[in-house]
Design an enzyme around this catalytic site. Structure first.
Site, short mmCIF file in Angstrom:
data_model
loop_
_atom_site.label_atom_id
_atom_site.label_comp_id
_atom_site.label_asym_id
_atom_site.label_seq_id
_atom_site.Cartn_x
_atom_site.Cartn_y
_atom_site.Cartn_z
N HIS A 199 0.91 -1.37 0.03
CA HIS A 199 0.05 -0.52 -0.41
C HIS A 199 1.03 1.19 0.44
O HIS A 199 0.50 2.23 -0.14
CB HIS A 199 -1.09 0.33 0.65
CG HIS A 199 -1.92 -0.80 0.66
ND1 HIS A 199 -2.44 -1.81 1.04
CD2 HIS A 199 -2.84 -0.88 0.23
CE1 HIS A 199 -2.82 -2.89 1.04
NE2 HIS A 199 -3.81 -1.35 -0.27
N ARG A 306 -10.83 4.14 -1.76
CA ARG A 306 -9.73 3.23 -0.32
C ARG A 306 -10.66 3.99 1.03
O ARG A 306 -10.14 4.93 1.59
CB ARG A 306 -8.66 3.08 -0.69
CG ARG A 306 -8.52 1.55 -1.20
CD ARG A 306 -6.72 1.63 -1.87
NE ARG A 306 -6.79 0.33 -1.94
CZ ARG A 306 -5.67 0.51 -3.55
NH1 ARG A 306 -5.65 1.88 -4.19
NH2 ARG A 306 -5.27 -0.72 -4.56
N ARG A 342 -15.49 1.51 -1.40
CA ARG A 342 -15.28 0.81 -0.59
C ARG A 342 -15.42 0.55 0.56
O ARG A 342 -14.29 1.38 1.38
CB ARG A 342 -13.45 -0.02 -1.15
CG ARG A 342 -13.37 -1.34 0.26
CD ARG A 342 -12.11 -1.70 -0.69
NE ARG A 342 -10.90 -0.75 -0.70
CZ ARG A 342 -9.54 -2.07 -0.65
NH1 ARG A 342 -9.53 -2.73 -1.67
NH2 ARG A 342 -8.74 -1.25 -0.04
N GLU A 441 -11.09 -11.10 -4.59
CA GLU A 441 -9.33 -10.98 -4.25
C GLU A 441 -8.74 -12.42 -3.72
O GLU A 441 -8.06 -12.46 -3.05
CB GLU A 441 -9.30 -9.10 -3.97
CG GLU A 441 -9.96 -9.10 -2.52
CD GLU A 441 -10.08 -7.58 -2.27
OE1 GLU A 441 -8.80 -7.07 -3.06
OE2 GLU A 441 -10.66 -7.37 -1.32
N ASN A 464 -4.44 -6.71 -6.61
CA ASN A 464 -2.49 -7.30 -5.57
C ASN A 464 -3.24 -8.65 -4.74
O ASN A 464 -1.58 -9.16 -4.70
CB ASN A 464 -3.15 -5.83 -5.66
CG ASN A 464 -2.95 -4.58 -5.77
OD1 ASN A 464 -3.24 -4.92 -7.34
ND2 ASN A 464 -3.56 -3.04 -5.92
N ARG A 475 2.77 -9.32 -0.47
CA ARG A 475 2.58 -8.57 -1.46
C ARG A 475 4.28 -7.39 -1.13
O ARG A 475 3.88 -6.58 -2.15
CB ARG A 475 1.39 -7.74 -2.04
CG ARG A 475 0.43 -7.49 -0.85
CD ARG A 475 -0.96 -7.02 -1.09
NE ARG A 475 -1.38 -5.73 -2.06
CZ ARG A 475 -2.37 -4.88 -1.78
NH1 ARG A 475 -3.14 -5.81 -1.18
NH2 ARG A 475 -2.21 -3.42 -2.19
C1 PEP Z 1 -6.25 -5.26 -4.93
O1 PEP Z 1 -6.10 -6.06 -3.60
O2 PEP Z 1 -6.29 -5.20 -5.73
C2 PEP Z 1 -7.49 -3.92 -4.84
C3 PEP Z 1 -7.53 -3.44 -5.24
O3 PEP Z 1 -7.52 -3.47 -3.14
P1 PEP Z 1 -6.48 -2.92 -1.99
O4 PEP Z 1 -5.01 -2.94 -3.21
O5 PEP Z 1 -6.65 -1.65 -1.52
O6 PEP Z 1 -5.90 -4.40 -1.65
MG MG Z 2 -6.96 -6.29 -1.85
#
Ligand code: PEP
Ligand code: MG
Length: 594
Positions: A199, A306, A342, A441, A464, A475
């Site tokens: 993030h 977000r 979201r 996801e 992501n 990640r």
């Molecule tokens: C993702 O996981 O691709 C997403 C858009 O949410 P975030 O990156 O905020 O976890």
């Molecule tokens: Mg996500």
């Protein structure tokens, strides 16, 4: 290898946020408490001392609460760790010294406290005894909490006092720190740890600040005030560049600026392939002053808001009214386009000062996002009420993050139903038909997409997390970066499955993860039938160019062939060479290396 002075050194890390920047390195030590000196009037001394005492009291309550929570959830043994923290607050010498110095020096409580704290930490650190050394960490942890109560986390680092452009170099930067630290002098972020879709990378992108993460030992190789160049496209950091290198990069920076300028000419052109397939391009939105960027780059609304960043860098939770006003404002600014809000996605690598959560071994697999909201119903329902009330004033949709299957979707929707009923009883207006979507996801969600599609108004694929959870690759972990493969056949198959399930149920499906802003990967997603993309606003012109350069039928054929391949690398290589054959200058305009 030790760095020789003035030698040009190139470090390679993970390209996290595009762009080129140069400036003096500012090394941020995790133990640093950068608080500016603020003089006070003699009559303010008593107030400052009272403020300090209050901050200490708040910290004590805060730590006691954490201790109680851990004692009940994990056990008394683990909770006792916090006794050492409580003891720091009982240290009369420390507390008295601060009070005395506020009085004698007539400066703010936070300034005196930060000075005393640093001295204590450095004394402890110098002692050759492991147990005492560990106390330095306790003092620094507790000190940070007290400072947070005195001045708010958002001001822990005061960069306004610095002169000239700087690049922040740190072992790690949390997403909320990245937001906090951003000001006009901060030109770039460089860290030892972190991944492309951490993030912090996402925030750097939305701030428009070039970032290279995951350099492993940047804080060792770079010294304070070294002049450095950050190339966020290639993931390169150059220490002490020669005049020639500086010149080359200045030229390249100009070229990029020109490219961006010309891209803006297409702001109002549709994202339409040569054979008429129209894709909707929306913006991801994290920080409130981004609305100008959303408009500037021609986004058709906001595909992912977000909201957790609205909750960060403050000591309290935003009230229903505050959230309602903010959501309403954004919806009105984006109208007639839609804004997909979201619900809170906390946990993983995003935490709040206002809610103390027990530390988890694997936070990405723990109480994150919808799970946390279902546990903390009060927080969840306050947000739902605010979203619903705002929906009366604009084109608002909402979606739940990290849904792992129909059970969670139903539990979330049950809360929504209650909240709607409560608003009806109070006579408060909202859009009864507000679209409610599901983020796909988690692999389990993709595998049950056919069931979810019957109960959702739309899907938004968060690649992501989908990549992280499918490939079991953190990640945010730079050491795993080579395994984080967006084009891995397993990921592509889950995406295909999700798109097909959505379309079979006649609902739309979007991709809002970083994959959408990679021109090569976006072509695969388009070929698989995606209806819309959402990405950081500055990436929109480039993706629009890519879509307009190709035929949809070609992208369908490419996606079909790509899905027959065995590895992520094969897919990427195949796509790049096939696209180059179809559109020879496809990769020339963005300045990327392919
Ligand atoms: C993702 O996981 O691709 C997403 C858009 O949410 P975030 O990156 O905020 O976890
Ligand atoms: Mg996500």
């Amino acid at each position: 290898m030790l760095k020789k002075s003035n030698e040009e050194i190139v470090l390679k890390g993970i390209p996290a946020a595009s762009g080129i920047t140069m400036g003096q390195a500012f090394l941020l030590d995790q133990q640093d408490f950068i608080v500016s000196e603020r003089a006070i009037l003699p009559e303010e001394v008593a107030i400052e001392i009272a403020r300090f005492e209050e901050a200490v009291d708040h910290t004590r309550v805060e730590i006691q609460n954490i201790k109680d929570k851990i004692a009940s959830q994990v056990g008394m043994k683990d909770a006792q760790i916090f006794d050492a923290h409580l003891l720091v607050l009982e240290d009369c010498m420390l507390i008295d010294e601060v009070k005395k110095r506020i009085k004698s020096e007539q400066v703010s409580a936070e300034f005196v406290f930060s000075q005393v704290l640093q001295r204590y930490v450095s004394i402890f650190e110098k002692i050759q005894d492991e147990y005492i050394k560990e106390r330095a960490a306790d003092v620094s942890d507790v000190g940070r909490r007290v400072l947070k109560h005195l001045i708010g986390e958002s001001r822990l680092h005061d960069f306004e006092a610095l002169l000239g452009d700087i690049v922040i170099v740190a072992h790690d930067i949390s997403p909320s720190d990245a937001v906090t630290m951003y000001n006009k002098r901060v030109q770039g972020f460089v860290t030892d740890v972190g991944g492309r879709t951490a993030h912090t990378a996402i925030i750097a992108k939305s701030l428009g600040v070039p970032a290279v993460l995951g350099l492993k030992d940047a804080t060792f190789r770079i010294s304070n005030q070294d002049f450095i160049i950050v190339d966020g496209r290639k993931g390169i950091v150059i220490i002490n560049p020669s005049e020639e290198t500086k010149h080359l990069y200045s030229k390249e920076r100009e070229r990029l600026a020109q490219f961006q300028e010309t891209s803006l000419h297409m702001k109002d052109a549709p994202a339409e392939t040569q054979d008429g397939r129209r894709i909707t391009l929306q913006a991801n939105f994290e920080i409130h002053d981004e609305m100008a960027g959303v408009k500037k780059y021609g986004a058709e609304g906001i595909g992912l808001y977000r909201t957790e960043f609205f909750y960060m860098n403050r000591l309290d939770l935003p009230s229903e009214e505050e959230q309602y006003q903010a959501y309403r404002k954004i919806a009105e600014a984006a109208a007639p386009n839609s804004v997909i809000i979201r619900t809170l996605d906390l946990g993983g690598d995003k935490f709040l000062s206002s809610i103390q959560l027990p530390r988890e071994m694997m936070p990405f697999l723990g109480s994150r996002a919808i799970r946390l909201c279902l546990e903390e119903q009060e927080i969840f329902r306050t947000q739902l009420r605010a979203i619903l009330r705002a929906s009366a004033h604009g084109n608002i949709g909402m979606m739940y993050p990290m849904i792992a299957g129909p059970g969670e979707l139903r539990a979330a929707n049950a809360g929504l139903k209650d909240v709607k009923q409560g608003l009806r009883e109070k006579g408060q207006s909202f859009n009864e038909k507000i679209p409610v979507g599901v983020m796909i996801e988690v692999p389990a969600a993709a595998m049950t997409a056919d069931i979810l599609a019957k109960e959702a108004d739309f899907f938004s694929i968060g690649t992501n997390d989908m990549i992280q959870y499918t490939l079991a690759v953190d990640r945010t972990n730079e050491k795993m970066a080579q395994f984080y493969e967006p084009a891995h056949p397993a990921v592509l198959r889950l995406i295909r499955r999700t798109i097909n399930a959505a379309h079979d149920a006649n609902i739309k499906v979007s991709v809002c993860g970083e994959m959408a802003s990679d021109p090569t990967l976006a072509i695969i997603l388009m070929g698989l039938g995606i209806d819309s993309f959402s990405m950081s606003p500055a990436s929109i012109p480039q993706i629009k160019r890519s879509i307009r350069a190709l035929k949809f039928s070609d992208s369908e054929e490419l996606a079909k062939q790509a899905l027959r391949l065995s590895t992520g690398l094969e897919v990427e290589e195949f796509m790049v060479s096939a696209i180059k054959k179809l559109v020879p200058d496809f990769y020339s305009y963005d300045g990327q290396t392919r």
